[in-house]
Design a protein around this motif. Structure first.
Motif, PDB file in Angstrom:
ATOM      1  N   PRO A  64       4.606  14.057  11.733  1.00  0.00           N
ATOM      2  CA  PRO A  64       3.378  14.632  11.160  1.00  0.00           C
ATOM      3  C   PRO A  64       3.580  15.383   9.852  1.00  0.00           C
ATOM      4  CG  PRO A  64       3.485  15.017  13.523  1.00  0.00           C
ATOM      5  CD  PRO A  64       4.810  14.445  13.136  1.00  0.00           C
ATOM      6  N   LYS A  65       4.699  16.071   9.697  1.00  0.00           N
ATOM      7  CA  LYS A  65       4.938  16.879   8.506  1.00  0.00           C
ATOM      8  C   LYS A  65       5.962  16.232   7.576  1.00  0.00           C
ATOM      9  CE  LYS A  65       3.697  21.255  10.728  1.00  0.00           C
ATOM     10  NZ  LYS A  65       4.130  22.655  11.035  1.00  0.00           N
ATOM     11  N   ALA A  66       6.029  14.922   7.590  1.00  0.00           N
ATOM     12  CA  ALA A  66       7.011  14.212   6.770  1.00  0.00           C
ATOM     13  C   ALA A  66       6.772  14.454   5.289  1.00  0.00           C
ATOM     14  CB  ALA A  66       6.949  12.725   7.071  1.00  0.00           C
ATOM     15  N   LYS A  67       7.855  14.651   4.522  1.00  0.00           N
ATOM     16  CA  LYS A  67       7.748  14.791   3.073  1.00  0.00           C
ATOM     17  C   LYS A  67       7.387  13.455   2.427  1.00  0.00           C
ATOM     18  CE  LYS A  67      10.921  18.684   2.491  1.00  0.00           C
ATOM     19  NZ  LYS A  67      12.179  19.147   1.842  1.00  0.00           N
ATOM     20  N   VAL A  68       7.970  12.382   2.957  1.00  0.00           N
ATOM     21  CA  VAL A  68       7.659  11.036   2.492  1.00  0.00           C
ATOM     22  C   VAL A  68       6.833  10.352   3.572  1.00  0.00           C
ATOM     23  CG1 VAL A  68       8.567   8.816   1.695  1.00  0.00           C
ATOM     24  CG2 VAL A  68       9.832  10.941   1.227  1.00  0.00           C
ATOM     25  N   LYS A  69       5.610   9.992   3.275  1.00  0.00           N
ATOM     26  CA  LYS A  69       4.710   9.422   4.277  1.00  0.00           C
ATOM     27  C   LYS A  69       4.663   7.899   4.146  1.00  0.00           C
ATOM     28  CE  LYS A  69       1.892  13.596   4.428  1.00  0.00           C
ATOM     29  NZ  LYS A  69       2.467  14.032   5.711  1.00  0.00           N
ATOM     30  N   MET A  70       4.331   7.248   5.247  1.00  0.00           N
ATOM     31  CA  MET A  70       4.314   5.796   5.292  1.00  0.00           C
ATOM     32  C   MET A  70       3.351   5.194   4.276  1.00  0.00           C
ATOM     33  SD  MET A  70       6.435   4.126   7.206  1.00  0.00           S
ATOM     34  CE  MET A  70       5.607   2.562   7.448  1.00  0.00           C
ATOM     35  N   ASN A  71       2.246   5.877   3.997  1.00  0.00           N
ATOM     36  CA  ASN A  71       1.285   5.298   3.047  1.00  0.00           C
ATOM     37  C   ASN A  71       1.805   5.262   1.611  1.00  0.00           C
ATOM     38  OD1 ASN A  71       1.085   7.983   2.323  1.00  0.00           O
ATOM     39  ND2 ASN A  71      -1.066   8.212   2.841  1.00  0.00           N
ATOM     40  N   MET A  72       2.944   5.927   1.356  1.00  0.00           N
ATOM     41  CA  MET A  72       3.584   5.840   0.045  1.00  0.00           C
ATOM     42  C   MET A  72       4.477   4.612  -0.064  1.00  0.00           C
ATOM     43  SD  MET A  72       4.730   9.842  -0.261  1.00  0.00           S
ATOM     44  CE  MET A  72       5.693   9.572  -1.749  1.00  0.00           C
ATOM     45  N   LEU A  73       4.729   3.954   1.069  1.00  0.00           N
ATOM     46  CA  LEU A  73       5.721   2.883   1.115  1.00  0.00           C
ATOM     47  C   LEU A  73       5.085   1.533   1.394  1.00  0.00           C
ATOM     48  CD1 LEU A  73       8.390   4.817   3.228  1.00  0.00           C
ATOM     49  CD2 LEU A  73       8.191   4.700   0.732  1.00  0.00           C
ATOM     50  N   GLN A  74       3.823   1.378   0.968  1.00  0.00           N
ATOM     51  CA  GLN A  74       3.117   0.118   1.160  1.00  0.00           C
ATOM     52  C   GLN A  74       3.429  -0.853   0.009  1.00  0.00           C
ATOM     53  OE1 GLN A  74       1.428  -0.176   4.128  1.00  0.00           O
ATOM     54  NE2 GLN A  74       2.330   1.847   4.409  1.00  0.00           N
ATOM     55  N   SER A  75       2.941  -2.073   0.148  1.00  0.00           N
ATOM     56  CA  SER A  75       3.247  -3.154  -0.795  1.00  0.00           C
ATOM     57  C   SER A  75       2.998  -2.757  -2.251  1.00  0.00           C
ATOM     58  CB  SER A  75       2.388  -4.378  -0.474  1.00  0.00           C
ATOM     59  OG  SER A  75       2.667  -4.868   0.813  1.00  0.00           O
ATOM     60  N   LEU A  76       4.045  -2.895  -3.073  1.00  0.00           N
ATOM     61  CA  LEU A  76       4.002  -2.697  -4.522  1.00  0.00           C
ATOM     62  C   LEU A  76       3.599  -1.294  -4.953  1.00  0.00           C
ATOM     63  CD1 LEU A  76       2.677  -6.079  -5.994  1.00  0.00           C
ATOM     64  CD2 LEU A  76       4.977  -5.428  -5.280  1.00  0.00           C
ATOM     65  N   THR A  79      -6.283  -5.106  -2.376  1.00  0.00           N
ATOM     66  CA  THR A  79      -5.196  -4.948  -1.406  1.00  0.00           C
ATOM     67  C   THR A  79      -4.626  -6.302  -1.010  1.00  0.00           C
ATOM     68  OG1 THR A  79      -6.130  -2.900  -0.522  1.00  0.00           O
ATOM     69  CG2 THR A  79      -4.577  -4.073   0.881  1.00  0.00           C
ATOM     70  N   SER A  80      -5.495  -7.276  -0.765  1.00  0.00           N
ATOM     71  CA  SER A  80      -5.050  -8.617  -0.375  1.00  0.00           C
ATOM     72  C   SER A  80      -4.269  -9.294  -1.497  1.00  0.00           C
ATOM     73  CB  SER A  80      -6.248  -9.478   0.028  1.00  0.00           C
ATOM     74  OG  SER A  80      -6.914  -8.911   1.135  1.00  0.00           O
ATOM     75  N   ILE A  81      -4.722  -9.112  -2.742  1.00  0.00           N
ATOM     76  CA  ILE A  81      -3.999  -9.670  -3.880  1.00  0.00           C
ATOM     77  C   ILE A  81      -2.608  -9.057  -3.988  1.00  0.00           C
ATOM     78  CG2 ILE A  81      -3.933  -9.699  -6.417  1.00  0.00           C
ATOM     79  CD1 ILE A  81      -7.006 -10.054  -6.327  1.00  0.00           C
ATOM     80  N   VAL A  82      -2.505  -7.757  -3.810  1.00  0.00           N
ATOM     81  CA  VAL A  82      -1.220  -7.072  -3.891  1.00  0.00           C
ATOM     82  C   VAL A  82      -0.281  -7.533  -2.773  1.00  0.00           C
ATOM     83  CG1 VAL A  82      -0.141  -4.809  -3.545  1.00  0.00           C
ATOM     84  CG2 VAL A  82      -1.975  -5.071  -5.210  1.00  0.00           C
ATOM     85  N   ILE A  83      -0.803  -7.688  -1.564  1.00  0.00           N
ATOM     86  CA  ILE A  83       0.028  -8.170  -0.445  1.00  0.00           C
ATOM     87  C   ILE A  83       0.559  -9.569  -0.746  1.00  0.00           C
ATOM     88  CG2 ILE A  83      -0.052  -8.931   1.973  1.00  0.00           C
ATOM     89  CD1 ILE A  83      -1.976  -6.564   2.474  1.00  0.00           C
ATOM     90  N   PHE A  84      -0.303 -10.418  -1.300  1.00  0.00           N
ATOM     91  CA  PHE A  84       0.116 -11.771  -1.667  1.00  0.00           C
ATOM     92  C   PHE A  84       1.202 -11.737  -2.742  1.00  0.00           C
ATOM     93  CE2 PHE A  84      -0.696 -14.984  -5.025  1.00  0.00           C
ATOM     94  CZ  PHE A  84      -0.071 -16.054  -4.405  1.00  0.00           C
ATOM     95  N   LEU A  85       0.972 -10.976  -3.824  1.00  0.00           N
ATOM     96  CA  LEU A  85       1.958 -10.900  -4.890  1.00  0.00           C
ATOM     97  C   LEU A  85       3.270 -10.310  -4.393  1.00  0.00           C
ATOM     98  CD1 LEU A  85      -0.257  -9.731  -7.899  1.00  0.00           C
ATOM     99  CD2 LEU A  85       0.552 -12.043  -7.376  1.00  0.00           C
ATOM    100  N   ASN A  86       3.168  -9.342  -3.494  1.00  0.00           N
ATOM    101  CA  ASN A  86       4.360  -8.742  -2.906  1.00  0.00           C
ATOM    102  C   ASN A  86       5.188  -9.798  -2.175  1.00  0.00           C
ATOM    103  OD1 ASN A  86       5.552  -5.866  -1.890  1.00  0.00           O
ATOM    104  ND2 ASN A  86       5.692  -7.408  -0.274  1.00  0.00           N
ATOM    105  N   GLU A  87       4.515 -10.673  -1.425  1.00  0.00           N
ATOM    106  CA  GLU A  87       5.234 -11.717  -0.689  1.00  0.00           C
ATOM    107  C   GLU A  87       5.963 -12.658  -1.651  1.00  0.00           C
ATOM    108  OE1 GLU A  87       4.541 -15.266   2.624  1.00  0.00           O
ATOM    109  OE2 GLU A  87       2.816 -14.109   1.909  1.00  0.00           O
ATOM    110  N   VAL A  88       5.286 -13.065  -2.729  1.00  0.00           N
ATOM    111  CA  VAL A  88       5.918 -13.959  -3.701  1.00  0.00           C
ATOM    112  C   VAL A  88       7.097 -13.263  -4.386  1.00  0.00           C
ATOM    113  CG1 VAL A  88       5.585 -15.275  -5.829  1.00  0.00           C
ATOM    114  CG2 VAL A  88       3.790 -15.254  -4.086  1.00  0.00           C
ATOM    115  N   LEU A  89       6.912 -12.014  -4.768  1.00  0.00           N
ATOM    116  CA  LEU A  89       7.997 -11.276  -5.414  1.00  0.00           C
ATOM    117  C   LEU A  89       9.203 -11.146  -4.500  1.00  0.00           C
ATOM    118  CD1 LEU A  89       5.904  -8.490  -7.163  1.00  0.00           C
ATOM    119  CD2 LEU A  89       7.400 -10.117  -8.336  1.00  0.00           C
ATOM    120  N   TYR A  90       8.962 -10.830  -3.235  1.00  0.00           N
ATOM    121  CA  TYR A  90      10.075 -10.655  -2.297  1.00  0.00           C
ATOM    122  C   TYR A  90      10.859 -11.950  -2.123  1.00  0.00           C
ATOM    123  CZ  TYR A  90      12.689  -9.233   1.809  1.00  0.00           C
ATOM    124  OH  TYR A  90      13.710  -8.937   2.679  1.00  0.00           O
ATOM    125  N   LYS A  91      10.155 -13.080  -2.167  1.00  0.00           N
ATOM    126  CA  LYS A  91      10.824 -14.374  -2.027  1.00  0.00           C
ATOM    127  C   LYS A  91      11.525 -14.809  -3.312  1.00  0.00           C
ATOM    128  CE  LYS A  91       7.645 -16.274   1.466  1.00  0.00           C
ATOM    129  NZ  LYS A  91       8.630 -16.807   2.426  1.00  0.00           N
TER     130      LYS A  91
END
Length: 241
Positions: free
Chosen positions: A42-54, A91-103
């Motif tokens: 709950p009190k994390a300095k780095v939160k999961m929403n900072m670590l989303q696609s791109l 969001t959907s465009i970013v998720i798609f681009l993230n997948e291509v970049l990762y590959k």
């Protein structure tokens, strides 16, 4: 030793009940994996929403040569996204681009030109008020310049086909099926050449966009080792139809 780096999040994997390993493209060290502890608390300095696609980060990291997993001291999201997390299509465009970049991006070494292109393009996309349905097509074609297989835009008048396998215009129908007729080829090359700020001027139907997206993915498959099949574009096509 501590280093200040900029980063682009490409993949987050659960490591323990409260920790994750994040694969980040960095400006100084290329692709790196970072263990980040306590992100689910709950009190994390780095939160999961900072670590989303791109998501774009400023980080202070420890860096050891020949170590598979590095550690972080500080992580900040900079710039903080204004629109991408709140717009389902963006969001959907970013998720798609993230997948291509990762590959597509495999290197461990730094490539600041590649990094700056991705970082600045994503920041521009977040800042843009009007959703441009050509963005992901143009982004991927411009990216090929940094990946080493950009299309050759030079064309003679008798060259009315674009060979995706060779990456250039040709005068005869190729012996394989991976080519474009002139009308589609001209749009393909225009998406590569036109600055992001002007890609809205490229007029296409949704049917043409779907067709060209499929051909761009074929282009990547032909020129990127172990690229595989991209899944997220199917959802994107539905949203943009």
């Amino acid at each position: 030793m501590l280093h200040k780096v900029r980063g682009i999040v490409l993949k987050t994997t659960n490591y323990s009940e409260s920790s994750v390993i994040v694969q980040v493209l960095t400006d100084k060290f290329g692709m790196q994996s970072y263990l980040i502890n306590g992100v689910k608390k709950p009190k994390a300095k780095v939160k999961m929403n900072m670590l989303q696609s791109l998501h774009l980060l400023d980080m202070v990291v420890y860096h050891k040569v020949n170590t598979d997993i590095q550690r972080v001291s500080e992580v900040r999201q900079t710039p903080v996204f204004k629109s991408i997390p709140y717009d389902v299509i963006k969001t959907s465009i970013v998720i798609f681009l993230n997948e291509v970049l990762y590959k597509s991006i495999r290197q461990q070494s730094a490539d600041e030109s590649l990094f700056d292109y991705i970082f600045n393009s994503v920041a521009w996309f977040d800042e843009s008020e009007d959703l441009n349905p050509n963005f992901h097509l143009s982004f991927l074609l411009k990216l090929t310049r940094f990946l080493g297989f950009s299309p050759n835009e030079i064309r003679r008048t008798d060259q009315i086909y674009f060979d995706l396998q060779e990456g250039e215009y040709v005068s005869r129908v190729p012996i394989h099926a991976q080519y474009l007729h002139l009308e589609d080829a001209l749009i393909f090359v225009s998406l590569f050449n036109t600055p992001l700020e002007k890609i809205a001027d490229i007029k296409m139907t949704n049917k043409q966009r779907r067709f060209l997206l499929d051909k761009i993915l074929v282009f990547y498959t032909l020129h990127t080792a172990s690229f595989g099949e991209v899944q997220s574009h199917k959802i994107l096509e539905i949203l943009l139809s």
